[in-house]
Design a protein around this motif. Structure first.
Motif, PDB file in Angstrom:
ATOM      1  N   GLY A  70      -0.847   4.902  -2.970  1.00 39.44           N
ATOM      2  CA  GLY A  70      -0.296   4.960  -4.322  1.00 39.44           C
ATOM      3  C   GLY A  70       0.475   3.716  -4.716  1.00 39.44           C
ATOM      4  N   LEU A  71       0.200   2.582  -4.073  1.00 41.92           N
ATOM      5  CA  LEU A  71       0.849   1.317  -4.433  1.00 41.92           C
ATOM      6  C   LEU A  71       0.103   0.675  -5.590  1.00 41.92           C
ATOM      7  N   LYS A  72       0.836  -0.020  -6.465  1.00 39.58           N
ATOM      8  CA  LYS A  72       0.231  -0.689  -7.614  1.00 39.58           C
ATOM      9  C   LYS A  72       0.324  -2.204  -7.451  1.00 39.58           C
ATOM     10  N   SER A  73      -0.816  -2.847  -7.493  1.00 37.93           N
ATOM     11  CA  SER A  73      -0.971  -4.309  -7.347  1.00 37.93           C
ATOM     12  C   SER A  73      -0.129  -4.862  -6.206  1.00 37.93           C
ATOM     13  N   PRO A  74      -0.224  -4.265  -4.997  1.00 32.88           N
ATOM     14  CA  PRO A  74       0.562  -4.796  -3.880  1.00 32.88           C
ATOM     15  C   PRO A  74       0.093  -6.193  -3.515  1.00 32.88           C
ATOM     16  N   TRP A  75       1.020  -7.014  -3.066  1.00 33.20           N
ATOM     17  CA  TRP A  75       0.689  -8.424  -2.751  1.00 33.20           C
ATOM     18  C   TRP A  75       1.363  -8.854  -1.455  1.00 33.20           C
ATOM     19  N   GLY A  76       2.691  -9.046  -1.479  1.00 27.37           N
ATOM     20  CA  GLY A  76       3.394  -9.510  -0.287  1.00 27.37           C
ATOM     21  C   GLY A  76       3.801  -8.359   0.614  1.00 27.37           C
ATOM     22  N   LEU A  77       3.906  -8.656   1.913  1.00 29.78           N
ATOM     23  CA  LEU A  77       4.311  -7.654   2.891  1.00 29.78           C
ATOM     24  C   LEU A  77       5.172  -8.345   3.943  1.00 29.78           C
ATOM     25  N   ALA A  78       6.309  -7.759   4.267  1.00 31.66           N
ATOM     26  CA  ALA A  78       7.204  -8.311   5.279  1.00 31.66           C
ATOM     27  C   ALA A  78       7.807  -7.176   6.077  1.00 31.66           C
ATOM     28  N   GLU A  79       8.064  -7.428   7.358  1.00 30.80           N
ATOM     29  CA  GLU A  79       8.640  -6.408   8.224  1.00 30.80           C
ATOM     30  C   GLU A  79      10.140  -6.621   8.358  1.00 30.80           C
ATOM     31  N   LEU A  80      10.886  -5.541   8.216  1.00 28.74           N
ATOM     32  CA  LEU A  80      12.326  -5.565   8.399  1.00 28.74           C
ATOM     33  C   LEU A  80      12.673  -5.337   9.866  1.00 28.74           C
ATOM     34  N   PRO A  81      13.846  -5.796  10.301  1.00 28.65           N
ATOM     35  CA  PRO A  81      14.300  -5.412  11.638  1.00 28.65           C
ATOM     36  C   PRO A  81      14.314  -3.890  11.751  1.00 28.65           C
ATOM     37  N   GLY A  82      13.729  -3.389  12.803  1.00 25.80           N
ATOM     38  CA  GLY A  82      13.626  -1.937  12.953  1.00 25.80           C
ATOM     39  C   GLY A  82      12.259  -1.399  12.641  1.00 25.80           C
ATOM     40  N   GLY A  83      11.393  -2.199  11.983  1.00 24.89           N
ATOM     41  CA  GLY A  83      10.007  -1.801  11.803  1.00 24.89           C
ATOM     42  C   GLY A  83       9.609  -1.283  10.444  1.00 24.89           C
ATOM     43  N   ASP A  84      10.559  -1.080   9.511  1.00 23.82           N
ATOM     44  CA  ASP A  84      10.162  -0.720   8.155  1.00 23.82           C
ATOM     45  C   ASP A  84       9.574  -1.938   7.453  1.00 23.82           C
ATOM     46  N   LEU A  85       8.851  -1.692   6.371  1.00 23.71           N
ATOM     47  CA  LEU A  85       8.151  -2.753   5.656  1.00 23.71           C
ATOM     48  C   LEU A  85       8.669  -2.884   4.235  1.00 23.71           C
ATOM     49  N   LEU A  86       8.605  -4.095   3.704  1.00 24.09           N
ATOM     50  CA  LEU A  86       8.804  -4.334   2.282  1.00 24.09           C
ATOM     51  C   LEU A  86       7.478  -4.786   1.694  1.00 24.09           C
ATOM     52  N   VAL A  87       7.113  -4.228   0.548  1.00 25.21           N
ATOM     53  CA  VAL A  87       5.888  -4.606  -0.139  1.00 25.21           C
ATOM     54  C   VAL A  87       6.214  -4.921  -1.589  1.00 25.21           C
ATOM     55  N   SER A  88       5.647  -6.015  -2.091  1.00 28.18           N
ATOM     56  CA  SER A  88       5.875  -6.404  -3.484  1.00 28.18           C
ATOM     57  C   SER A  88       4.727  -5.925  -4.354  1.00 28.18           C
ATOM     58  N   SER A  89       5.031  -5.655  -5.618  1.00 24.33           N
ATOM     59  CA  SER A  89       4.013  -5.383  -6.627  1.00 24.33           C
ATOM     60  C   SER A  89       3.925  -6.585  -7.547  1.00 24.33           C
ATOM     61  N   ARG A  90       2.789  -7.246  -7.535  1.00 26.39           N
ATOM     62  CA  ARG A  90       2.629  -8.456  -8.339  1.00 26.39           C
ATOM     63  C   ARG A  90       2.874  -8.197  -9.817  1.00 26.39           C
ATOM     64  N   ASP A  91       2.292  -7.132 -10.346  1.00 24.10           N
ATOM     65  CA  ASP A  91       2.334  -6.881 -11.782  1.00 24.10           C
ATOM     66  C   ASP A  91       3.513  -6.006 -12.207  1.00 24.10           C
ATOM     67  N   GLU A  92       3.969  -5.118 -11.328  1.00 24.15           N
ATOM     68  CA  GLU A  92       5.095  -4.250 -11.667  1.00 24.15           C
ATOM     69  C   GLU A  92       6.445  -4.941 -11.444  1.00 24.15           C
ATOM     70  N   ARG A  93       6.430  -6.046 -10.705  1.00 26.08           N
ATOM     71  CA  ARG A  93       7.629  -6.865 -10.452  1.00 26.08           C
ATOM     72  C   ARG A  93       8.626  -6.171  -9.537  1.00 26.08           C
ATOM     73  N   THR A  94       8.164  -5.214  -8.745  1.00 28.92           N
ATOM     74  CA  THR A  94       9.062  -4.417  -7.919  1.00 28.92           C
ATOM     75  C   THR A  94       8.853  -4.700  -6.433  1.00 28.92           C
ATOM     76  N   ILE A  95       9.872  -4.357  -5.664  1.00 32.01           N
ATOM     77  CA  ILE A  95       9.785  -4.365  -4.212  1.00 32.01           C
ATOM     78  C   ILE A  95      10.078  -2.946  -3.731  1.00 32.01           C
ATOM     79  N   THR A  96       9.250  -2.462  -2.809  1.00 27.10           N
ATOM     80  CA  THR A  96       9.369  -1.122  -2.270  1.00 27.10           C
ATOM     81  C   THR A  96       9.538  -1.188  -0.763  1.00 27.10           C
ATOM     82  N   LYS A  97      10.475  -0.403  -0.246  1.00 22.77           N
ATOM     83  CA  LYS A  97      10.602  -0.260   1.216  1.00 22.77           C
ATOM     84  C   LYS A  97       9.724   0.904   1.659  1.00 22.77           C
ATOM     85  N   VAL A  98       8.949   0.665   2.722  1.00 23.98           N
ATOM     86  CA  VAL A  98       8.068   1.694   3.273  1.00 23.98           C
ATOM     87  C   VAL A  98       8.504   1.973   4.695  1.00 23.98           C
TER      88      VAL A  98
END
Length: 380
Positions: A70-98
């Motif tokens: 259910g992600l919209k226009s995902p682009w960037g992905l980075a791992e946080l310490p501890g193993g959670d992920l951050l994903v950016s939405s190119r068009d929505e301009r948002t960052i989501t923690k997964v």
């Protein structure tokens, strides 16, 4: 019915239109077909006919599940310490923690100052020392910013602080991948925005790989004094990764003929627009591997298990390029062909694990239920 069967049955006529590569019109890729019904797959694959005559060092991919969807226009992905992920939405301009175990999503909100358009928007992400770095398209340029995260901020992002501004922007070829190297310097892949002359202009930040300190200053040891330019002659770099010996690899979009995987060395010229693919011209570095644009349109890459893994947008497949030192040890191999649609980003998760991000909702795919998603992969 498998995805290839769906493509043949429903999209056969449309496929004829997709034969053209990344044309002089400038788009980074072409639309794909519908997503699969299966959430997991494993495969081995023969060598690509576009590779050399050497025998492939065998590899294997298993999709072990879907982390989130259910992600919209995902682009960037980075791992946080501890193993959670951050994903950016190119068009929505948002960052989501997964959540890296459950896939639960937490919105961190919109990033101020992002102006999406064409291939631009909120793109690459990197994490270092309590900062989230983002490559984004602003009103006047592409730029890199950083935001405080964690600690007193909690699950909120701090105010964006400029790290590097003045990267050329355009409707196409905005580059966008950022990552910290083994030397703790920040690297960025940029595009020439369709203005091909920028790639050879060492005074321009377009069509380059850039290397800088975490604060955005030219990194010590850069090849051109006082400049963040690390290499030049690139068309549109959206994949950067390091192997286990610290060598830098980069993937970039070709125009009509060849997409490329390059071994990147400081100060070297990678040829664009004078060369596309292996040209054998003096003064230019030839790619280590190349593909017809219909088979790749490469975005993110990662290194794992002795190989570079490369996500293909128009090609709708994951490429494995086995390495022996600074050279290929076999032909590239294709996996997951047309099974999960367009593939945008791949991130190494340690050992033989990869995270793979699909890209069906970016305006060029054919999104289905659940798109877009982050897949768990085991590779060897």
């Amino acid at each position: 019915m498998s995805r290839p069967a769906v493509v043949k049955a429903l999209w056969g006529a449309a496929a004829l239109v997709l034969v053209a590569g990344c044309s002089s019109g400038g788009t980074e890729d072409r639309p794909g077909a519908a997503p699969p019904t299966s959430a997991s797959a494993s495969a081995t694959a023969p060598a690509s006919p576009s590779g050399s005559a050497t025998a492939p060092a065998g590899g294997r991919v298993a999709v072990t599940g879907t982390l989130t969807e259910g992600l919209k226009s995902p682009w960037g992905l980075a791992e946080l310490p501890g193993g959670d992920l951050l994903v950016s939405s190119r068009d929505e301009r948002t960052i989501t923690k997964v959540d890296g175990r459950t896939g639960a999503k937490t919105s961190l909100g919109e990033v101020p100052g992002v102006v999406p358009g064409g291939e631009g928007g909120l793109m690459g992400l990197a994490v270092r020392d309590g900062w989230v770095y983002a490559y984004l398209t602003a009103a006047s340029d592409n730029r890199i910013v950083r935001m405080r995260y964690g600690g007193a901020e909690g699950d909120r992002l701090g105010v964006p602080q400029p790290v590097l501004t003045g990267i050329p922007k355009g409707t196409v070829h905005n580059g966008g991948r950022i990552a910290f190297g083994p030397d703790r310097m920040l690297y960025a892949g940029t595009g020439e925005t369709g203005r091909t002359g920028l790639a050879q202009d060492r005074e321009s930040l377009g069509g380059k790989i850039l290397r800088m300190t975490p604060e955005g200053r030219p990194a010590p040891g850069n090849p051109f004094p006082g400049s963040v330019v690390y290499s030049y002659g690139h068309r549109n770099v959206q994949g950067i990764a390091w192997d286990d010996q610290g060598r830098l690899w980069a993937a970039e979009f070709g125009q009509n003929t060849w997409d490329e995987l390059n071994l990147v060395e400081p100060g070297k010229n990678y040829g664009w627009p004078e060369a596309e693919g292996r040209a054998g011209k003096a003064g230019f570095v030839d790619p280590v591997a190349q593909w017809p644009t219909s088979e790749a349109s490469p975005s993110g890459i990662a290194y794992a298990q002795g190989a570079i893994w490369m996500a293909g947008l128009r090609g709708e497949r994951l490429w494995r390029v086995p390495l022996s030192g600074a050279e290929r040890s076999g032909d590239p191999q294709a996996f997951l062909s047309e099974e999960y649609g367009r593939l945008r980003t791949v991130l190494a998760g340690g050992g033989g694990r990869l995270w793979l991000v699909t890209s069906e909702t970016d305006g060029r795919g054919t999104p289905g239920p659940g798109d877009d998603r982050i897949l768990r992969l085991e590779v060897s």
